[in-house]
Motif scaffolding. Structure first.
Motif, PDB file in Angstrom:
ATOM      1  N   LYS A  32     -11.001  -6.653 -14.164  1.00 51.96           N
ATOM      2  CA  LYS A  32     -10.594  -7.994 -14.590  1.00 51.96           C
ATOM      3  C   LYS A  32     -10.955  -9.078 -13.579  1.00 51.96           C
ATOM      4  N   THR A  33     -11.542  -8.680 -12.458  1.00 51.27           N
ATOM      5  CA  THR A  33     -12.005  -9.676 -11.484  1.00 51.27           C
ATOM      6  C   THR A  33     -13.393 -10.151 -11.879  1.00 51.27           C
ATOM      7  N   LYS A  34     -13.842 -11.203 -11.220  1.00 52.85           N
ATOM      8  CA  LYS A  34     -15.175 -11.744 -11.527  1.00 52.85           C
ATOM      9  C   LYS A  34     -16.301 -10.850 -11.003  1.00 52.85           C
ATOM     10  N   ASP A  35     -15.997 -10.005 -10.000  1.00 49.03           N
ATOM     11  CA  ASP A  35     -16.998  -9.101  -9.433  1.00 49.03           C
ATOM     12  C   ASP A  35     -16.380  -7.708  -9.264  1.00 49.03           C
ATOM     13  N   PRO A  36     -16.337  -6.921 -10.348  1.00 51.19           N
ATOM     14  CA  PRO A  36     -15.707  -5.599 -10.282  1.00 51.19           C
ATOM     15  C   PRO A  36     -16.304  -4.684  -9.207  1.00 51.19           C
ATOM     16  N   ALA A  37     -17.606  -4.733  -9.007  1.00 48.08           N
ATOM     17  CA  ALA A  37     -18.225  -3.863  -8.001  1.00 48.08           C
ATOM     18  C   ALA A  37     -17.701  -4.194  -6.601  1.00 48.08           C
ATOM     19  N   TYR A  38     -17.579  -5.466  -6.297  1.00 45.94           N
ATOM     20  CA  TYR A  38     -17.026  -5.868  -4.999  1.00 45.94           C
ATOM     21  C   TYR A  38     -15.582  -5.385  -4.888  1.00 45.94           C
ATOM     22  N   CYS A  39     -14.820  -5.542  -5.947  1.00 47.79           N
ATOM     23  CA  CYS A  39     -13.424  -5.123  -5.948  1.00 47.79           C
ATOM     24  C   CYS A  39     -13.297  -3.620  -5.667  1.00 47.79           C
ATOM     25  N   PHE A  40     -14.080  -2.804  -6.371  1.00 49.97           N
ATOM     26  CA  PHE A  40     -14.024  -1.348  -6.143  1.00 49.97           C
ATOM     27  C   PHE A  40     -14.305  -1.017  -4.686  1.00 49.97           C
ATOM     28  N   LYS A  41     -15.326  -1.647  -4.152  1.00 45.00           N
ATOM     29  CA  LYS A  41     -15.716  -1.399  -2.758  1.00 45.00           C
ATOM     30  C   LYS A  41     -14.621  -1.862  -1.793  1.00 45.00           C
ATOM     31  N   PHE A  42     -13.991  -2.990  -2.107  1.00 44.02           N
ATOM     32  CA  PHE A  42     -12.975  -3.557  -1.227  1.00 44.02           C
ATOM     33  C   PHE A  42     -11.683  -2.745  -1.230  1.00 44.02           C
ATOM     34  N   VAL A  43     -11.221  -2.336  -2.419  1.00 42.15           N
ATOM     35  CA  VAL A  43      -9.915  -1.666  -2.495  1.00 42.15           C
ATOM     36  C   VAL A  43      -9.976  -0.170  -2.208  1.00 42.15           C
ATOM     37  N   LYS A  44     -11.148   0.428  -2.308  1.00 39.09           N
ATOM     38  CA  LYS A  44     -11.258   1.883  -2.131  1.00 39.09           C
ATOM     39  C   LYS A  44     -10.666   2.361  -0.796  1.00 39.09           C
ATOM     40  N   PRO A  45     -11.005   1.746   0.343  1.00 39.75           N
ATOM     41  CA  PRO A  45     -10.414   2.240   1.598  1.00 39.75           C
ATOM     42  C   PRO A  45      -8.924   1.912   1.752  1.00 39.75           C
ATOM     43  N   LEU A  46      -8.410   1.013   0.938  1.00 43.24           N
ATOM     44  CA  LEU A  46      -6.998   0.625   1.030  1.00 43.24           C
ATOM     45  C   LEU A  46      -6.097   1.542   0.213  1.00 43.24           C
ATOM     46  N   TYR A  47      -6.691   2.241  -0.757  1.00 38.69           N
ATOM     47  CA  TYR A  47      -5.918   3.054  -1.684  1.00 38.69           C
ATOM     48  C   TYR A  47      -5.726   4.471  -1.144  1.00 38.69           C
ATOM     49  N   ARG A  48      -4.534   4.987  -1.350  1.00 38.04           N
ATOM     50  CA  ARG A  48      -4.262   6.404  -1.102  1.00 38.04           C
ATOM     51  C   ARG A  48      -3.289   6.879  -2.174  1.00 38.04           C
ATOM     52  N   LYS A  49      -3.428   8.115  -2.572  1.00 36.97           N
ATOM     53  CA  LYS A  49      -2.593   8.669  -3.642  1.00 36.97           C
ATOM     54  C   LYS A  49      -1.115   8.534  -3.267  1.00 36.97           C
ATOM     55  N   GLY A  50      -0.331   8.076  -4.219  1.00 30.52           N
ATOM     56  CA  GLY A  50       1.104   7.946  -4.004  1.00 30.52           C
ATOM     57  C   GLY A  50       1.516   6.641  -3.336  1.00 30.52           C
ATOM     58  N   ILE A  51       0.580   5.714  -3.152  1.00 30.46           N
ATOM     59  CA  ILE A  51       0.923   4.445  -2.507  1.00 30.46           C
ATOM     60  C   ILE A  51       1.756   3.596  -3.461  1.00 30.46           C
ATOM     61  N   THR A  52       2.758   2.953  -2.921  1.00 28.76           N
ATOM     62  CA  THR A  52       3.600   2.083  -3.742  1.00 28.76           C
ATOM     63  C   THR A  52       2.870   0.768  -3.991  1.00 28.76           C
ATOM     64  N   PRO A  53       3.202   0.101  -5.073  1.00 30.29           N
ATOM     65  CA  PRO A  53       2.561  -1.186  -5.348  1.00 30.29           C
ATOM     66  C   PRO A  53       2.728  -2.193  -4.203  1.00 30.29           C
ATOM     67  N   ILE A  54       3.903  -2.236  -3.613  1.00 26.86           N
ATOM     68  CA  ILE A  54       4.141  -3.225  -2.561  1.00 26.86           C
ATOM     69  C   ILE A  54       3.336  -2.889  -1.304  1.00 26.86           C
ATOM     70  N   ASP A  55       3.223  -1.595  -0.985  1.00 24.83           N
ATOM     71  CA  ASP A  55       2.413  -1.203   0.176  1.00 24.83           C
ATOM     72  C   ASP A  55       0.934  -1.483  -0.070  1.00 24.83           C
ATOM     73  N   PHE A  56       0.487  -1.231  -1.280  1.00 29.62           N
ATOM     74  CA  PHE A  56      -0.907  -1.517  -1.599  1.00 29.62           C
ATOM     75  C   PHE A  56      -1.164  -3.025  -1.576  1.00 29.62           C
ATOM     76  N   THR A  57      -0.208  -3.787  -2.093  1.00 26.59           N
ATOM     77  CA  THR A  57      -0.333  -5.242  -2.069  1.00 26.59           C
ATOM     78  C   THR A  57      -0.405  -5.743  -0.629  1.00 26.59           C
ATOM     79  N   ASN A  58       0.450  -5.214   0.233  1.00 28.20           N
ATOM     80  CA  ASN A  58       0.421  -5.609   1.645  1.00 28.20           C
ATOM     81  C   ASN A  58      -0.919  -5.274   2.291  1.00 28.20           C
TER      82      ASN A  58
END
Length: 178
Positions: A32-58
């Protein structure tokens, strides 16, 4: 029988709002972002299984602030260089960009402070939307000649991270995430 089905449905709903999945990130945020490829690349290192929404947001806010601050530092260098090369127009254009980037970092700092509240996402979305809008309008500062191409690329990264934060907080706010 009906009671146990309701309990399972409640548990599923609770768990789905307590953790954020990579599928959610892909379908409900990045696409839903204007550049999905950039988004995937940006959030991939921030994500880990079981992360809470607030921790991911932070984590997303922190990484986004870093991008914005690095562009801000680049602007300071560009302004100084434009002054040295006796280009007052370009120098003043970069000078006008500095407060916008300072305010963008401050806005994301405010968002991080909101994470302590029970329902922070609607307020975060408002702030992130304001930050995104002001960053997007900086192209107007450069007039008909436009931004220098190398700066335009950096600036586009700033727009992308602001868009990610806005889309993420909007999605989490509509889901009642915690």
């Amino acid at each position: 029988m009906g009671s146990s089905c309701n309990n399972i449905l409640f548990l599923f709903t609770f768990l789905s709002l307590t953790y954020i999945s990579s599928a959610d990130l892909k379908s409900n945020v990045c696409w839903k972002t204007k550049d999905p490829a950039y988004c995937f690349k940006f959030v991939k290192p921030l994500y880990r299984k079981g992360i809470t929404p607030i921790d991911f947001t932070n984590a997303t806010l922190q990484a986004s602030k870093t991008v914005l601050y690095l562009v801000y530092l680049d602007i300071i260098g560009r302004e100084a260089n434009a002054s040295k090369t006796n280009n007052p127009v370009l120098s003043s254009q970069y000078q006008l960009c500095k407060p916008t980037y300072e305010n963008a970092v401050d806005g994301f700092n405010q968002c991080q402070l909101l994470t302590e509240l029970a329902d922070p996402y609607k307020r975060m979305t408002y702030i992130a939307g304001r930050v995104l809008f002001t960053i997007q309008t900086l192209e107007l500062v450069f007039g008909e000649n436009g931004m220098p191409p190398d700066f335009k690329a950096l600036h586009q990264n700033s727009i992308n991270v602001c868009d990610i934060v806005f889309t993420l907080t909007l999605y989490l706010g509509t889901q009642g995430a915690t």
